[in-house]
Design an enzyme around this catalytic site. Structure first.
Site, PDB file in Angstrom:
ATOM      1  N   THR A  63      36.753  38.715  39.352  1.00 27.66           N
ATOM      2  CA  THR A  63      35.804  39.424  39.894  1.00 27.66           C
ATOM      3  C   THR A  63      34.937  40.214  38.838  1.00 27.66           C
ATOM      4  O   THR A  63      35.519  40.514  37.815  1.00 27.66           O
ATOM      5  CB  THR A  63      36.129  40.209  41.214  1.00 27.66           C
ATOM      6  OG1 THR A  63      37.044  41.087  40.445  1.00 27.66           O
ATOM      7  CG2 THR A  63      36.885  39.264  42.153  1.00 27.66           C
TER       8      THR A  63
ATOM      9  N   GLU B 154      36.260  34.987  45.239  1.00 20.50           N
ATOM     10  CA  GLU B 154      37.551  35.019  45.996  1.00 20.50           C
ATOM     11  C   GLU B 154      37.631  33.803  47.203  1.00 20.50           C
ATOM     12  O   GLU B 154      38.671  33.535  47.511  1.00 20.50           O
ATOM     13  CB  GLU B 154      37.917  36.214  46.696  1.00 20.50           C
ATOM     14  CG  GLU B 154      38.521  37.430  46.128  1.00 20.50           C
ATOM     15  CD  GLU B 154      37.157  38.321  45.428  1.00 20.50           C
ATOM     16  OE1 GLU B 154      35.963  37.860  45.544  1.00 20.50           O
ATOM     17  OE2 GLU B 154      37.527  39.626  45.078  1.00 20.50           O
TER      18      GLU B 154
ATOM     19  N   LYS C 160      24.935  55.783  54.705  1.00 19.36           N
ATOM     20  CA  LYS C 160      25.333  56.630  55.832  1.00 19.36           C
ATOM     21  C   LYS C 160      24.523  57.827  56.148  1.00 19.36           C
ATOM     22  O   LYS C 160      24.334  58.814  55.296  1.00 19.36           O
ATOM     23  CB  LYS C 160      26.950  57.040  55.744  1.00 19.36           C
ATOM     24  CG  LYS C 160      27.636  57.465  57.110  1.00 19.36           C
ATOM     25  CD  LYS C 160      28.983  56.717  57.038  1.00 19.36           C
ATOM     26  CE  LYS C 160      29.327  56.770  58.492  1.00 19.36           C
ATOM     27  NZ  LYS C 160      30.830  56.816  58.676  1.00 19.36           N
TER      28      LYS C 160
HETATM   29  P1  ADP Z   1      30.225  40.550  42.716  1.00 15.45           P
HETATM   30  O1  ADP Z   1      31.246  41.170  43.613  1.00 15.45           O
HETATM   31  O2  ADP Z   1      30.055  40.793  41.438  1.00 15.45           O
HETATM   32  O3  ADP Z   1      28.687  40.409  43.380  1.00 15.45           O
HETATM   33  P2  ADP Z   1      30.687  37.733  43.671  1.00 15.45           P
HETATM   34  O4  ADP Z   1      29.731  36.730  43.166  1.00 15.45           O
HETATM   35  O5  ADP Z   1      32.162  37.175  43.821  1.00 15.45           O
HETATM   36  O6  ADP Z   1      30.558  38.773  42.739  1.00 15.45           O
HETATM   37  O7  ADP Z   1      29.974  38.405  44.854  1.00 15.45           O
HETATM   38  C1  ADP Z   1      30.523  38.162  46.223  1.00 15.45           C
HETATM   39  C2  ADP Z   1      29.622  39.200  47.186  1.00 15.45           C
HETATM   40  O8  ADP Z   1      28.240  38.807  47.123  1.00 15.45           O
HETATM   41  C3  ADP Z   1      29.850  39.089  48.612  1.00 15.45           C
HETATM   42  O9  ADP Z   1      30.973  39.979  49.024  1.00 15.45           O
HETATM   43  C4  ADP Z   1      28.548  39.482  49.192  1.00 15.45           C
HETATM   44  O10 ADP Z   1      28.559  40.876  49.121  1.00 15.45           O
HETATM   45  C5  ADP Z   1      27.711  38.934  48.381  1.00 15.45           C
HETATM   46  N1  ADP Z   1      27.073  37.931  48.873  1.00 15.45           N
HETATM   47  C6  ADP Z   1      27.364  36.544  48.533  1.00 15.45           C
HETATM   48  N2  ADP Z   1      26.478  35.765  48.981  1.00 15.45           N
HETATM   49  C7  ADP Z   1      25.614  36.359  49.862  1.00 15.45           C
HETATM   50  C8  ADP Z   1      24.536  36.126  50.976  1.00 15.45           C
HETATM   51  N3  ADP Z   1      24.205  34.867  51.270  1.00 15.45           N
HETATM   52  N4  ADP Z   1      24.151  37.243  51.779  1.00 15.45           N
HETATM   53  C9  ADP Z   1      24.160  38.589  51.347  1.00 15.45           C
HETATM   54  N5  ADP Z   1      25.371  38.712  50.214  1.00 15.45           N
HETATM   55  C10 ADP Z   1      25.857  37.784  49.804  1.00 15.45           C
END
Ligand code: ADP
Length: 543
Positions: free
Chosen positions: A186, A332, A438
């Site tokens: 991650t 994940e 918040k």
């Molecule tokens: P990072 O934690 O660096 O962003 P990831 O690529 O694993 O790495 O990101 C996952 C996160 O991206 C999700 O937990 C969410 O917050 C965000 N995310 C992914 N797809 C979407 C989406 N379609 N709309 C909003 N948020 C999204």
């Protein structure tokens, strides 16, 4: 009763075998610096993957040792995707946009033994390489000077030389489908990055979900443009999905700016593409001023990683007939977990409303929302809580960490995303827990403000962060990049929001910048913006 079915493991070797035989004439096409495209067939890639596996074995890679890649999206990277897990080793895709400290931490944590690196990024690897203590061999693609990498005790070799003269077949072992195939960290927005180890089984099942009609619908008629990097959650599974489906893969290498991408689409006519919203926003903006390019070969654009603005989807649909499909997932979750494909029988406005959500879980993924007290909330479209997921391609732990009670609850992954789910299981994310604003004891959704502001005609990019406020604890600060030649005032933008959200959500703090900083995977970097703000580096106008 025992089933009578054969117990054939679901492995990457099976994916590769299928792609390179049944769909042997499908191609991987990689953009070159001179604008030409280098082509390799799946059959050829299968043979070269065998050569790579033989050479890796010869260099001492055994068991489930980690072979890292430090590469853009290109043919050699696809060969590593095929060879490394299929020989029983574990493919570790290093994100080459991370900081040197993070690369060192991740490479050592994963205990990488070998690194395959693109010649073009040798200057990024060379300074950190001495600190990658478990690496014994570095394999470099392209025709570049290897001298900067050389040091005692380290074998450094060119990729073509490494695989030359190796047999074009490999005795792919029978692997336990539950063993690790690939790993990805991650990006560590909070704390150290965590390692997710995908299994062979999870990879296979996830690829099938990507190919499914209500997934990304990848078929042998498609050409898939994988813009999302292969180090970002396995390019969202597009590579293995293409091998299962027999779809061509189109790889932009390191040329990820709007202009080369649009030229590539115009010349190579992909039908499916995947990238984060910031890329599509750039592409759209570029097309507005370069009307001669044709991008209408694209039917489906998978978009996710952050919330996809409705105006972006509508612009692609209305101007180019391109269906932008929003999907949600995380490193994940392999990553495809939910996808916004409402039924075509619904009326058009309702379809648009649902397409702007994060969609419904794909078959195989279960989802629930939970409040701060651990209570599971109803899917009523109103209750807001943390999203939790489980399923065969959702991680159940992190590599090298026995238990992380913080991230898991009763066999569910706590996503850190906050949102609501309606009666039909469409998810609407309002924020990430760490980005929530918040204000006066109530939550303001930064995502909702961003999505609305992104629809203003003068706005090119926008992100909203929470900043400390004496009276309300936190208030939203909108950080805006305006389009060239436009000069909206904060009051104009605030008026645009007025009536669309509750009065108390309206930001009074505005900052105009030339670019919003992006993370290593191309998302708006709110963490960096928050610290720029607290260091007084942002000019803030208050109205
Ligand atoms: P990072 O934690 O660096 O962003 P990831 O690529 O694993 O790495 O990101 C996952 C996160 O991206 C999700 O937990 C969410 O917050 C965000 N995310 C992914 N797809 C979407 C989406 N379609 N709309 C909003 N948020 C999204």
């Amino acid at each position: 009763m025992k089933s009578t079915m054969m117990n054939v493991p679901l492995t990457t070797a099976a994916i590769m075998r299928h792609g390179s035989t049944v769909h042997g004439s499908a191609t991987v096409r990689t953009l070159q610096p001179d604008g030409s495209v280098k082509t390799g067939t799946f059959a050829e890639i299968g043979r070269r993957a065998a050569q790579l596996a033989n050479a890796l074995r010869g260099s001492g890679v055994t068991g489930d040792e980690r072979v890292a890649t430090f590469m853009w999206n290109n043919q050699e990277h696809v060969e590593a995707y095929c060879a490394v897990p299929s020989m029983g080793a574990v493919l570790h895709t290093l994100n080459l946009r991370l900081t040197p400290e993070q690369i060192v931490y991740i490479g050592n944590h994963a205990e990488d033994r070998v690194v395959i690196v693109d010649g073009s990024v040798v200057p990024l690897l060379a300074p950190v390489l001495p600190q990658l203590s478990s690496v014994h061999t570095v394999i470099v693609t392209g025709d570049v000077d290897l001298a900067p990498l050389r040091r005692d005790g380290l074998a450094v070799v060119g990729y073509e030389e490494f695989i030359a003269d190796q047999p074009e077949t490999f005795d792919w072992p029978d692997l336990d489908e539950q063993s690790a195939a690939a790993m990805c960290y991650t990006s560590g927005t909070t704390g150290n990055p965590k390692g997710v180890a995908y299994s062979h089984r999870s990879t296979y099942l996830h690829s099938m979900a990507a190919c499914a009609a209500d997934g990304l619908r990848v078929s042998s008629d498609d050409r898939v443009l994988a813009i999302v990097p292969m180090f970002h959650a396995n390019a969202w599974g597009l590579v293995y999905a293409a091998f299962l489906a027999g779809a061509d893969l189109l790889m932009p290498e390191r040329f990820l700016q709007a202009e080369p991408l649009v030229r590539l689409i115009d010349g190579e006519k992909p039908t499916i593409a995947g990238a984060v919203p910031t890329i599509w926003n750039d592409v759209l903006h570029f097309l507005e001023t370069h009307a001669s390019y044709d991008v209408t070969s694209l039917n489906l654009v998978a978009c996710g990683g952050s919330a996809v603005p409705l105006h972006l989807m509508k612009a692609f649909q209305e101007k180019y007939g391109i269906h932008v499909v929003q999907a949600w997932g995380m490193t994940e979750t392999s990553p495809l977990a939910s996808i916004a494909r409402p039924s075509a029988s619904l009326d058009v406005d309702e379809q648009w409303r649902l397409r702007a959500t994060q969609g419904r879980p794909v078959a195989g993924v279960e989802l629930r929302i939970v409040d701060d007290g651990g209570n599971v909330l109803p899917h009523d479209g109103a209750s807001v809580g943390e999203l939790q997921v489980r399923g065969p391609w959702i991680t159940g732990s992190y590599f090298g960490e026995d238990e992380d009670t913080d991230k898991f609850e009763d066999g569910w992954l706590r996503t850190g995303d906050v949102g609501r789910v309606d009666e039909r299981s469409f998810v609407t994310l309002t924020d990430r827990t760490k980005d929530v604003i918040k204000s006066g004891g109530e939550w303001i959704s930064s995502v909702e403000l961003e999505l609305l502001l992104a629809g203003h005609p003068d706005v090119l990019e926008v992100t909203v962060i929470g900043v400390p406020d004496e009276k309300w604890q936190e208030r939203p600060l909108a950080v805006v990049v305006v389009r060239e030649g436009r000069d909206p005032s904060p009051a104009d933008l605030r008026d645009f929001l007025d009536g669309k959200v509750a009065k108390w959500w309206l930001p009074e703090r505005w900052s105009f910048v030339s670019e919003v900083p992006k993370t290593s995977v191309g998302k708006f970097d709110k963490k960096r913006l928050r610290s720029s703000h607290s260091d007084g580096e942002l000019t803030v106008v208050e109205i």
